[in-house]
Design an enzyme around this catalytic site. Structure first.
Site, PDB file in Angstrom:
ATOM      1  N   LYS A 126       0.875  -1.185   0.000  1.00 38.56           N
ATOM      2  CA  LYS A 126       0.000   0.000   0.000  1.00 38.56           C
ATOM      3  C   LYS A 126       0.902   1.222   0.000  1.00 38.56           C
ATOM      4  O   LYS A 126       2.054   1.157   0.442  1.00 38.56           O
ATOM      5  CB  LYS A 126      -0.887   0.001   1.250  1.00 38.56           C
ATOM      6  CG  LYS A 126      -2.109   0.867   1.146  1.00 38.56           C
ATOM      7  CD  LYS A 126      -3.250   0.203   0.410  1.00 38.56           C
ATOM      8  CE  LYS A 126      -4.410   1.151   0.195  1.00 38.56           C
ATOM      9  NZ  LYS A 126      -5.591   0.443  -0.327  1.00 38.56           N
ATOM     10  N   ASP A 166      -7.133   4.473  -4.366  1.00 44.16           N
ATOM     11  CA  ASP A 166      -7.783   4.296  -3.059  1.00 44.16           C
ATOM     12  C   ASP A 166      -8.389   5.663  -2.754  1.00 44.16           C
ATOM     13  O   ASP A 166      -8.611   6.462  -3.691  1.00 44.16           O
ATOM     14  CB  ASP A 166      -6.760   3.851  -1.995  1.00 44.16           C
ATOM     15  CG  ASP A 166      -7.417   3.426  -0.673  1.00 44.16           C
ATOM     16  OD1 ASP A 166      -7.975   2.326  -0.611  1.00 44.16           O
ATOM     17  OD2 ASP A 166      -7.393   4.203   0.315  1.00 44.16           O
TER      18      ASP A 166
HETATM   19  P1  NDP Z   1     -13.010   7.898  -2.564  1.00 42.64           P
HETATM   20  O1  NDP Z   1     -11.922   8.883  -2.340  1.00 42.64           O
HETATM   21  O2  NDP Z   1     -13.572   7.725  -3.917  1.00 42.64           O
HETATM   22  O3  NDP Z   1     -14.228   8.208  -1.570  1.00 42.64           O
HETATM   23  C1  NDP Z   1     -14.024   8.237  -0.191  1.00 42.64           C
HETATM   24  C2  NDP Z   1     -15.325   8.664   0.460  1.00 42.64           C
HETATM   25  O4  NDP Z   1     -15.213   8.495   1.882  1.00 42.64           O
HETATM   26  C3  NDP Z   1     -15.651  10.137   0.239  1.00 42.64           C
HETATM   27  O5  NDP Z   1     -17.031  10.302   0.236  1.00 42.64           O
HETATM   28  C4  NDP Z   1     -15.015  10.799   1.464  1.00 42.64           C
HETATM   29  O6  NDP Z   1     -15.608  12.016   1.834  1.00 42.64           O
HETATM   30  C5  NDP Z   1     -15.285   9.774   2.535  1.00 42.64           C
HETATM   31  N1  NDP Z   1     -14.235   9.850   3.553  1.00 42.64           N
HETATM   32  C6  NDP Z   1     -12.905   9.679   3.380  1.00 42.64           C
HETATM   33  N2  NDP Z   1     -12.241   9.864   4.523  1.00 42.64           N
HETATM   34  C7  NDP Z   1     -13.183  10.164   5.447  1.00 42.64           C
HETATM   35  C8  NDP Z   1     -13.132  10.450   6.827  1.00 42.64           C
HETATM   36  N3  NDP Z   1     -11.963  10.472   7.485  1.00 42.64           N
HETATM   37  N4  NDP Z   1     -14.314  10.690   7.451  1.00 42.64           N
HETATM   38  C9  NDP Z   1     -15.497  10.673   6.786  1.00 42.64           C
HETATM   39  N5  NDP Z   1     -15.595  10.410   5.465  1.00 42.64           N
HETATM   40  C10 NDP Z   1     -14.466  10.146   4.820  1.00 42.64           C
HETATM   41  O7  NDP Z   1     -12.432   6.512  -1.983  1.00 42.64           O
HETATM   42  P2  NDP Z   1     -12.925   5.021  -2.284  1.00 42.64           P
HETATM   43  O8  NDP Z   1     -14.389   5.004  -2.480  1.00 42.64           O
HETATM   44  O9  NDP Z   1     -12.031   4.451  -3.307  1.00 42.64           O
HETATM   45  O10 NDP Z   1     -12.544   4.292  -0.903  1.00 42.64           O
HETATM   46  C11 NDP Z   1     -13.462   4.207   0.192  1.00 42.64           C
HETATM   47  C12 NDP Z   1     -13.021   3.082   1.114  1.00 42.64           C
HETATM   48  O11 NDP Z   1     -12.990   1.840   0.390  1.00 42.64           O
HETATM   49  C13 NDP Z   1     -11.617   3.226   1.710  1.00 42.64           C
HETATM   50  O12 NDP Z   1     -11.604   2.644   3.010  1.00 42.64           O
HETATM   51  C14 NDP Z   1     -10.756   2.375   0.785  1.00 42.64           C
HETATM   52  O13 NDP Z   1      -9.565   1.925   1.415  1.00 42.64           O
HETATM   53  C15 NDP Z   1     -11.712   1.226   0.522  1.00 42.64           C
HETATM   54  N6  NDP Z   1     -11.434   0.431  -0.669  1.00 42.64           N
HETATM   55  C16 NDP Z   1     -11.408   1.018  -1.917  1.00 42.64           C
HETATM   56  C17 NDP Z   1     -11.176   0.248  -3.023  1.00 42.64           C
HETATM   57  C18 NDP Z   1     -11.277   0.803  -4.395  1.00 42.64           C
HETATM   58  O14 NDP Z   1     -11.247   0.015  -5.339  1.00 42.64           O
HETATM   59  N7  NDP Z   1     -11.413   2.101  -4.588  1.00 42.64           N
HETATM   60  C19 NDP Z   1     -10.847  -1.195  -2.900  1.00 42.64           C
HETATM   61  C20 NDP Z   1     -10.990  -1.717  -1.566  1.00 42.64           C
HETATM   62  C21 NDP Z   1     -11.245  -0.901  -0.507  1.00 42.64           C
HETATM   63  P3  NDP Z   1     -14.809  13.396   1.581  1.00 42.64           P
HETATM   64  O15 NDP Z   1     -14.976  13.679   0.129  1.00 42.64           O
HETATM   65  O16 NDP Z   1     -15.480  14.382   2.469  1.00 42.64           O
HETATM   66  O17 NDP Z   1     -13.383  13.137   1.977  1.00 42.64           O
END
Ligand code: NDP
Length: 446
Positions: A126, A166
């Site tokens: 990562k 991510d």
């Molecule tokens: P994105 O950046 O596309 O979206 C993240 C979302 O989560 C946004 O809505 C963001 O809101 C919110 N968010 C992030 N940090 C926080 C926080 N500290 N508190 C509250 N809301 C938060 O990321 P992904 O959708 O790709 O990833 C989301 C999760 O899924 C993560 O845990 C990631 O590790 C996991 N994941 C992703 C994969 C992928 O293929 N993309 C694969 C496997 C797991 P804001 O815009 O306000 O920051």
């Protein structure tokens, strides 16, 4: 707990005392594999636990870049290459101000077992940076990505380490990173995944994590002769994973009623249908706006500063970030009738919350298993790149579905083998661990 496991955990705590998230992830995995260590002495003889908790290498580097006002900026970059016993390192890059070594190590450690579960040959890694893409112009993001890759390129490659997206790293960022990699290395290979569809990306990769989480939920429900049809579902986050989780819930006849971001939650009792989801995708991915705007546009309820977990539901799909469900949130979910939690995010439930779900025997799919569809489809992108071929949407989706079924089956089988049928935390950790541990035993002391 097995004495050897307790001893190694103590060492891990001593050596990494400030790495809260990494310690949380390490404790969960080591405690779950304890019964395997009771049965199989060889893992202790080969010091597998001492070796598996120590990354192969940790890279930490300066990322200097210039903002639009020509001021010099500096961020910190990371890549933790944790374990490549079963394949080249594979795992995403996270750009978020909260990123530090502990978070990258927890994510890299989880990735070892998740990748092992996918049935594909991928090791765990990562990376990321404390850079915040929010509020930055496209040019600033491009300059940052180019600088980040100017260091990272020497540590990665199609048979070495294949990064992906991510939090904060979507198609725009992957494109800038790939462009710079291609330019410096003078090669066109599948060194990053999540690429654009016209230059090596795979169909279904954007959808894969969300779709996979819902496929996993469907498999868990099938063990109780139930399905997603008609279920009220809470989804947190509004990024990549959340968006396609909502799409698949809708396709399977469920009703998603929430989305969130770090400012608050929207609650739409009528359901986030395809038309509203298209609005969210445009809002978040193109305009880079806030989820609050959804409430104004569709007259839904907006709950500033809140997470979705106190809203009554049948199923919950946490898809934002780590530790977003506390023990109290978990108790509220169960009290309000939630029967299933499938984690799209990585480690979104804190240890107390996990205990609550397990004690109430709800269907609880930990991220390591439930969100593995993303990296699995990245593995499929790597396979297509190596063959210089592209598979159809249906083909990739079918493979993704097959992989999610296989992950569910192996996690369930391990939970049965070790006497706790339906405990997917234990099952996923054991099934992921055994494959990597056996490879390490066979390959000798390296
Ligand atoms: P994105 O950046 O596309 O979206 C993240 C979302 O989560 C946004 O809505 C963001 O809101 C919110 N968010 C992030 N940090 C926080 C926080 N500290 N508190 C509250 N809301 C938060 O990321 P992904 O959708 O790709 O990833 C989301 C999760 O899924 C993560 O845990 C990631 O590790 C996991 N994941 C992703 C994969 C992928 O293929 N993309 C694969 C496997 C797991 P804001 O815009 O306000 O920051």
């Amino acid at each position: 707990m097995n004495a050897y496991v307790a001893e190694v955990l103590e060492q891990v705590r001593r050596k990494n005392s400030d790495q809260v998230e990494f310690l949380q992830a390490a404790a969960e995995v080591l405690e779950s594999v304890s019964p395997v260590l009771d049965r199989h002495r060889r893992y202790r003889d080969h010091a597998i636990l001492e070796r598996i908790v120590e990354p192969d290498r940790v890279l930490m580097f300066r990322v200097p870049w210039q903002d639009d006002r020509n001021r010099f900026q500096v961020n910190r970059g990371f890549r933790v290459q944790f374990n490549n016993a079963i394949g080249p390192y594979k795992g995403g890059l996270r750009f978020h101000p909260s990123v530090n070594l502990s978070i990258i190590k927890f994510l890299g450690f989880e990735q070892i077992f998740k990748n092992s579960l996918t049935t594909l040959p991928m090791g765990g890694a990562k990376g990321g940076s404390d850079f915040d893409p929010k509020g930055k112009s496209d040019s600033e993001v491009m300059r940052f990505c180019q600088s980040f890759m100017t260091e990272l390129y020497r540590h990665i490659g199609p048979d070495v380490d294949v990064p992906a997206g991510d939090i904060g790293v979507g198609s725009r960022e992957v494109a800038y990173l790939f462009g710079q990699y291609r330019r410096i290395q003078n090669e066109f290979t599948g060194t990053l995944t999540g690429k654009g569809i016209n230059w090596g990306g795979s169909l279904i990769r954007p959808e894969a994590t969300g779709y996979g989480a819902v496929y996993f939920a469907q498999e868990m429900l099938a063990t109780r002769k139930d399905s997603i049809e008609g279920k009220i579902c809470l989804v947190s986050g509004s990024g990549n994973v959340a968006q396609y989780t909502v799409e698949k819930i809708n396709q399977l006849g469920g009703k998603a009623v929430t989305l969130s971001d770090s400012d608050g939650t929207i609650y739409d009792r009528d359901g986030i249908n395809a038309e509203k989801l298209a609005y969210v995708i445009e809002l978040k991915n193109i305009r880079r706006g806030r989820i609050k705007e959804y409430a104004e546009r569709f007259k839904a309820e907006y709950r500033p500063g809140k997470r979705p977990w106190d809203i009554p539901c049948d199923c919950a799909f946490p898809s934002a970030t780590q530790n977003e469900i506390s023990g109290d949130d978990a108790r509220t979910l169960v009290k309000n009738g939630c029967i299933l939690v499938a984690e799209g995010a990585n480690m979104p439930t804190d240890p107390e919350g996990v205990e609550v779900f397990l004690a109430h025997k709800i269907l609880y799919g930990p991220g390591k298993a439930a969100n593995a569809g993303g990296v699995a489809t990245s593995g499929l992108e790597m396979a297509q790149n190596s063959m210089r071929l592209s598979w159809s949407r249906e083909d990739v989706d079918q493979r993704l579905y097959g992989i999610m079924k296989a992950i569910h089956a192996s996690a369930y089988a391990a939970s049965v083998e070790y006497g706790q049928p339906g405990n997917y935390v234990m099952g996923a950790n054991i099934a992921g661990f055994v494959k990597v541990a056996d490879a390490m035993v066979e390959q000798g002391l390296v």
